[in-house]
Scaffold this motif. Structure first.
Motif, PDB file in Angstrom:
ATOM      1  N   VAL A  98      27.117  -4.744 -14.230  1.00  0.00           N
ATOM      2  CA  VAL A  98      26.781  -3.635 -15.141  1.00  0.00           C
ATOM      3  C   VAL A  98      25.537  -4.001 -15.963  1.00  0.00           C
ATOM      4  O   VAL A  98      24.628  -3.195 -16.147  1.00  0.00           O
TER       5      VAL A  98
ATOM      6  N   ASN B 258      27.265   2.415 -21.374  1.00  0.00           N
ATOM      7  CA  ASN B 258      26.880   1.013 -21.248  1.00  0.00           C
ATOM      8  C   ASN B 258      25.597   0.847 -20.432  1.00  0.00           C
ATOM      9  O   ASN B 258      24.803  -0.048 -20.703  1.00  0.00           O
TER      10      ASN B 258
ATOM     11  N   CYS C 194      35.233   1.340 -20.454  1.00  0.00           N
ATOM     12  CA  CYS C 194      35.102  -0.090 -20.149  1.00  0.00           C
ATOM     13  C   CYS C 194      36.067  -0.944 -20.959  1.00  0.00           C
ATOM     14  O   CYS C 194      36.358  -2.079 -20.593  1.00  0.00           O
TER      15      CYS C 194
ATOM     16  N   GLY D 268      34.564  -4.860 -22.461  1.00  0.00           N
ATOM     17  CA  GLY D 268      34.603  -4.690 -21.010  1.00  0.00           C
ATOM     18  C   GLY D 268      35.867  -5.228 -20.373  1.00  0.00           C
ATOM     19  O   GLY D 268      35.866  -5.649 -19.219  1.00  0.00           O
TER      20      GLY D 268
ATOM     21  N   LEU E 197      37.008  -4.395 -16.843  1.00  0.00           N
ATOM     22  CA  LEU E 197      36.150  -4.793 -15.715  1.00  0.00           C
ATOM     23  C   LEU E 197      36.316  -6.290 -15.478  1.00  0.00           C
ATOM     24  O   LEU E 197      36.590  -7.042 -16.417  1.00  0.00           O
TER      25      LEU E 197
ATOM     26  N   ARG F 193      31.243  -6.982 -14.874  1.00  0.00           N
ATOM     27  CA  ARG F 193      30.533  -6.904 -16.169  1.00  0.00           C
ATOM     28  C   ARG F 193      29.086  -7.368 -16.004  1.00  0.00           C
ATOM     29  O   ARG F 193      28.162  -6.758 -16.527  1.00  0.00           O
TER      30      ARG F 193
ATOM     31  N   LEU G 138      31.258   3.754 -19.077  1.00  0.00           N
ATOM     32  CA  LEU G 138      30.340   3.051 -18.197  1.00  0.00           C
ATOM     33  C   LEU G 138      28.923   3.619 -18.335  1.00  0.00           C
ATOM     34  O   LEU G 138      27.941   2.879 -18.445  1.00  0.00           O
TER      35      LEU G 138
ATOM     36  N   ILE H 218      29.184  -6.109 -22.976  1.00  0.00           N
ATOM     37  CA  ILE H 218      29.693  -4.774 -22.635  1.00  0.00           C
ATOM     38  C   ILE H 218      30.273  -4.169 -23.916  1.00  0.00           C
ATOM     39  O   ILE H 218      31.038  -4.804 -24.623  1.00  0.00           O
TER      40      ILE H 218
END
Length: 253
Positions: free
Chosen positions: A159, A108, A144, A148, A151, A156, A105, A100
């Motif tokens: 995602v 990403n 994020c 990340g 998260l 993660r 977001l 990440i």
């Protein structure tokens, strides 16, 4: 470079021909003459004890290590002469540690900004994140954090799954992608892969054997060789198979 068409690899057909590789010139071979033919759209689980060569196989596909001899062909195209970008741009990996980037977001999910918001939300829905993202004040603009950190581990990984969905590669590699997540997230990921990657070739390095029991075939690696490769049903029917003894150790039979 420029040898391949934009639609390559059309069918995700993967062939290894007596493939050998090592990490450095002075070191021993980690894959010692691996040959297999994986049909486009086939789901193959790759299992074996630590050091059997499972990760080396995926590294070879992405050409993080090059062939000492033999070759890998993708949809009939030998991958060694191709540009690295051509090869890696056509494959998708869900690694064990989800990658990440610091940023939003949306960034990403779609680092190159090629997809529409509709496509992003669809990918979030398929990867079971839509409700979570809708609950965020900034939605797709949610930061994020470095690596990340805003998260959870499961989020993660989901995602990364959504990112993989958006890339629509013909070949998807899961490198023990669910090792760090709970069983529930693992099941969500497996379910999504079965549904959304039906037409894709999926190669899964499995540490939980039950995640690959319904795959088309299982490849059992041992010291850089393919020890056996067959359907889970056939391997489990043979009480002398290596896969049977692994399944017994895992209390699955």
């Amino acid at each position: 470079p420029g040898l391949v068409s934009s639609s390559w690899p059309e069918d995700g057909h993967v062939v290894l021909e007596n493939y050998q590789t090592r990490y450095r010139a002075s070191l021993d071979l980690v894959l010692r003459g691996v040959s297999c033919d994986i049909r486009g759209g086939e789901k193959v689980g790759i299992v074996g004890r630590t050091g059997a060569g499972k990760s080396s196989l995926t590294m070879a596909l992405f050409r993080l290590i090059e062939a000492a001899s033999g070759r890998i062909c993708l949809s009939g195209q030998h991958i060694a002469p191709l540009g690295l970008h051509d090869v890696r741009g056509k494959l998708t990996i869900l690694p064990q540690d989800p990658v990440i980037f610091g940023g939003t977001l949306g960034m990403n999910l779609d680092p190159l900004g090629e997809k529409s918001a509709v496509e992003l939300w669809e990918a979030l829905e398929h990867s079971h994140l839509k409700t979570f993202v809708q609950s965020l004040p900034d939605k797709l603009d949610h930061e994020c954090g470095e690596g990340g950190k805003n998260l959870s581990m499961g989020q993660r990984q989901l995602v990364c799954l959504a990112r993989a969905l958006l890339r629509q590669s013909r070949v998807l590699v899961l490198d023990e992608a669910t090792a760090g997540v709970d069983m529930e997230t693992d099941e969500l990921i497996q379910k999504t892969i079965r549904r959304e990657f039906r037409a894709c070739t999926v190669l899964t390095i499995a540490h939980r054997l039950n995640t690959v029991l319904d795959y088309d075939r299982i490849m059992v690696l041992d010291s850089g060789h393919i020890k056996e490769m067959d359907s889970p049903r056939n391997l489990l029917a043979d009480k002398n198979s290596a896969f049977y003894s692994m399944a017994r150790d895992a209390k699955l039979v």
